[in-house]
Design a protein around this motif. Structure first.
Motif, mmCIF file in Angstrom:
data_model
loop_
_atom_site.group_PDB
_atom_site.id
_atom_site.type_symbol
_atom_site.label_atom_id
_atom_site.label_comp_id
_atom_site.label_asym_id
_atom_site.label_seq_id
_atom_site.Cartn_x
_atom_site.Cartn_y
_atom_site.Cartn_z
ATOM 1 N N ILE A 107 -8.077 -17.871 -35.942
ATOM 2 C CA ILE A 107 -8.957 -18.923 -36.655
ATOM 3 C C ILE A 107 -8.213 -20.182 -36.097
ATOM 4 O O ILE A 107 -7.004 -20.354 -36.067
ATOM 5 C CB ILE A 107 -8.471 -19.059 -38.099
ATOM 6 N N ILE A 108 -9.361 -21.338 -35.604
ATOM 7 C CA ILE A 108 -8.888 -22.272 -34.777
ATOM 8 C C ILE A 108 -9.400 -23.647 -35.586
ATOM 9 O O ILE A 108 -10.542 -23.636 -35.809
ATOM 10 C CB ILE A 108 -9.451 -22.305 -33.458
ATOM 11 N N GLY A 109 -8.571 -24.409 -35.555
ATOM 12 C CA GLY A 109 -8.691 -26.040 -36.295
ATOM 13 C C GLY A 109 -7.680 -26.570 -36.858
ATOM 14 O O GLY A 109 -6.578 -25.994 -36.790
ATOM 15 N N ALA A 131 -5.551 -26.404 -33.605
ATOM 16 C CA ALA A 131 -5.848 -26.812 -32.341
ATOM 17 C C ALA A 131 -7.125 -27.638 -32.508
ATOM 18 O O ALA A 131 -7.763 -27.735 -33.382
ATOM 19 C CB ALA A 131 -6.322 -25.595 -31.425
ATOM 20 N N PRO A 132 -7.558 -28.287 -31.146
ATOM 21 C CA PRO A 132 -8.759 -28.913 -31.210
ATOM 22 C C PRO A 132 -10.220 -28.492 -31.702
ATOM 23 O O PRO A 132 -9.950 -27.055 -31.491
ATOM 24 C CB PRO A 132 -8.765 -29.475 -29.806
ATOM 25 N N LYS A 276 -7.010 -37.806 -29.673
ATOM 26 C CA LYS A 276 -6.886 -37.170 -28.609
ATOM 27 C C LYS A 276 -5.873 -36.107 -28.247
ATOM 28 O O LYS A 276 -6.107 -35.233 -27.883
ATOM 29 C CB LYS A 276 -7.290 -38.069 -27.499
ATOM 30 N N GLU A 277 -4.662 -36.787 -28.629
ATOM 31 C CA GLU A 277 -3.404 -36.010 -28.413
ATOM 32 C C GLU A 277 -3.159 -34.793 -29.263
ATOM 33 O O GLU A 277 -2.628 -34.972 -30.534
ATOM 34 C CB GLU A 277 -2.313 -36.920 -28.284
ATOM 35 N N ASN A 278 -3.596 -33.739 -29.126
ATOM 36 C CA ASN A 278 -3.463 -32.732 -30.050
ATOM 37 C C ASN A 278 -3.395 -31.382 -29.497
ATOM 38 O O ASN A 278 -4.154 -30.547 -29.185
ATOM 39 C CB ASN A 278 -4.801 -32.447 -31.049
ATOM 40 N N TYR A 279 -2.007 -30.971 -29.046
ATOM 41 C CA TYR A 279 -1.794 -29.713 -28.439
ATOM 42 C C TYR A 279 -2.133 -28.461 -29.274
ATOM 43 O O TYR A 279 -1.896 -28.611 -30.668
ATOM 44 C CB TYR A 279 -0.319 -29.555 -28.053
#
Length: 301
Positions: A107-109, A131-132, A276-279
């Motif tokens: 699950i991504i977000g 994550a992005p 923008k900076e979001n590893y």
């Protein structure tokens, strides 16, 4: 014991759904194109670019049913949430994770998806990806988007950054948990609440008043969430506002003051944020956080 979902290979399918706020489909097109170029099939849900006329990407039932269908679909290998905003908390208790637990997927977000991460970590014991999301791909295929690609492929993540003057040195090893500060505070006392003992906690937020950040941190402190951490990671706090009569401290000064009494390592200005900076960070996976005068490293174990 936290279970790690299978990592993705070319030909696997990523489903895109919007379980919270509305997102126009055209804003996700670069994301869809990029995922396909990476070698994945993409299944786009009806909530992306829906006919909704209000804030949400569909009714509670529509958003719940689409997310449930993707959780249950054995042909979908990962679920990328189009955007956050607000709305997952309205449907989280109606979701059934029985099939998902038998055949887990990533699950991504981030942002409002913190509710999903926390709920799954606490109740289903499966790792997920902070994550992005779809709109971030519009910034170009930068190192943060690439970090998502690497994480999905199963490459162990290791991030290194310059020290911050507010850092507290030390080494911590523990499962990584956290996300959006507002959501973590609101989840306290619910079935989606997280046990932070011996964990590495990370926090970030957007658009809050400084006094609200102070209040939410005291909520975590008073509820014991900060007492027995292995380590603490402070991400970006973007678009922060102040009151007409100034609060008197910056956000980082507020945090520094609240965590001063604790002995565990603390890292400020880590690249996890609404900007923008979001590893990509694997929630529930064991990491090592090493904070020194020369550098900070967060390394997946």
């Amino acid at each position: 014991m936290i279970k790690i979902p299978p990592y993705l290979k070319k030909g696997d399918t990523i489903g895109i759904t919007c379980p919270a706020g509305f997102m126009a489909k055209e804003k996700a097109q670069i994301c869809i194109n990029t995922l396909q170029r990476w070698g994945f099939h993409v299944m786009v849900g009806k909530t992306l670019g829906s006919n909704s006329t209000n804030y949400f990407s569909g009714t509670d039932e529509e958003r719940r049913d689409e997310l449930q269908a993707m959780l249950d679909d054995v042909n979908i290998n990962a679920i990328l949430c189009g955007r956050g905003g607000y709305g997952v908390g309205r449907i989280i208790d109606q979701l059934d994770f029985t099939k998902f637990k038998k055949k887990p997927k990533w699950i991504i977000g981030f942002s409002d998806i913190t509710v999903l991460h926390s709920h799954i970590y606490t109740n289903v014991k499966i790792a997920s990806l902070h994550a992005p999301m779809a709109a971030a791909f519009n910034e170009g295929e930068n190192e943060f988007i690439q970090s998502l690609q690497k994480a999905l492929a199963g490459k162990k993540t290791s991030y290194k950054l310059s020290p911050h003057p507010f850092n507290k040195n030390g080494t911590a090893i523990g499962e990584l948990v956290g996300g959006n500060l507002s959501l973590l505070a609101h989840l306290t006392g619910t079935s989606s609440d997280i046990n932070t003992r011996n964990k590495i906690l990370f926090i970030e937020d957007i658009g809050e008043q400084i006094y609200s950040i102070d209040r939410m941190l005291y909520q975590l402190k008073r509820s014991g969430k900060l007492d027995n951490l292995a380590g603490l990671i402070i991400g970006g706090f973007t678009d922060i506002k102040d009151t007409d009569r100034p609060f008197g401290k910056t956000v980082y000064e507020v945090i520094q003051e609240i965590v001063a009494a604790y002995s565990y390592p603390v890292c400020f200005n880590f690249p996890v944020s609404h900007g923008k900076e979001n590893y990509a960070l694997k929630v529930g996976v064991k990491y090592e956080l090493k904070v020194t005068n020369k550098a900070v490293q967060l390394k997946e174990k």
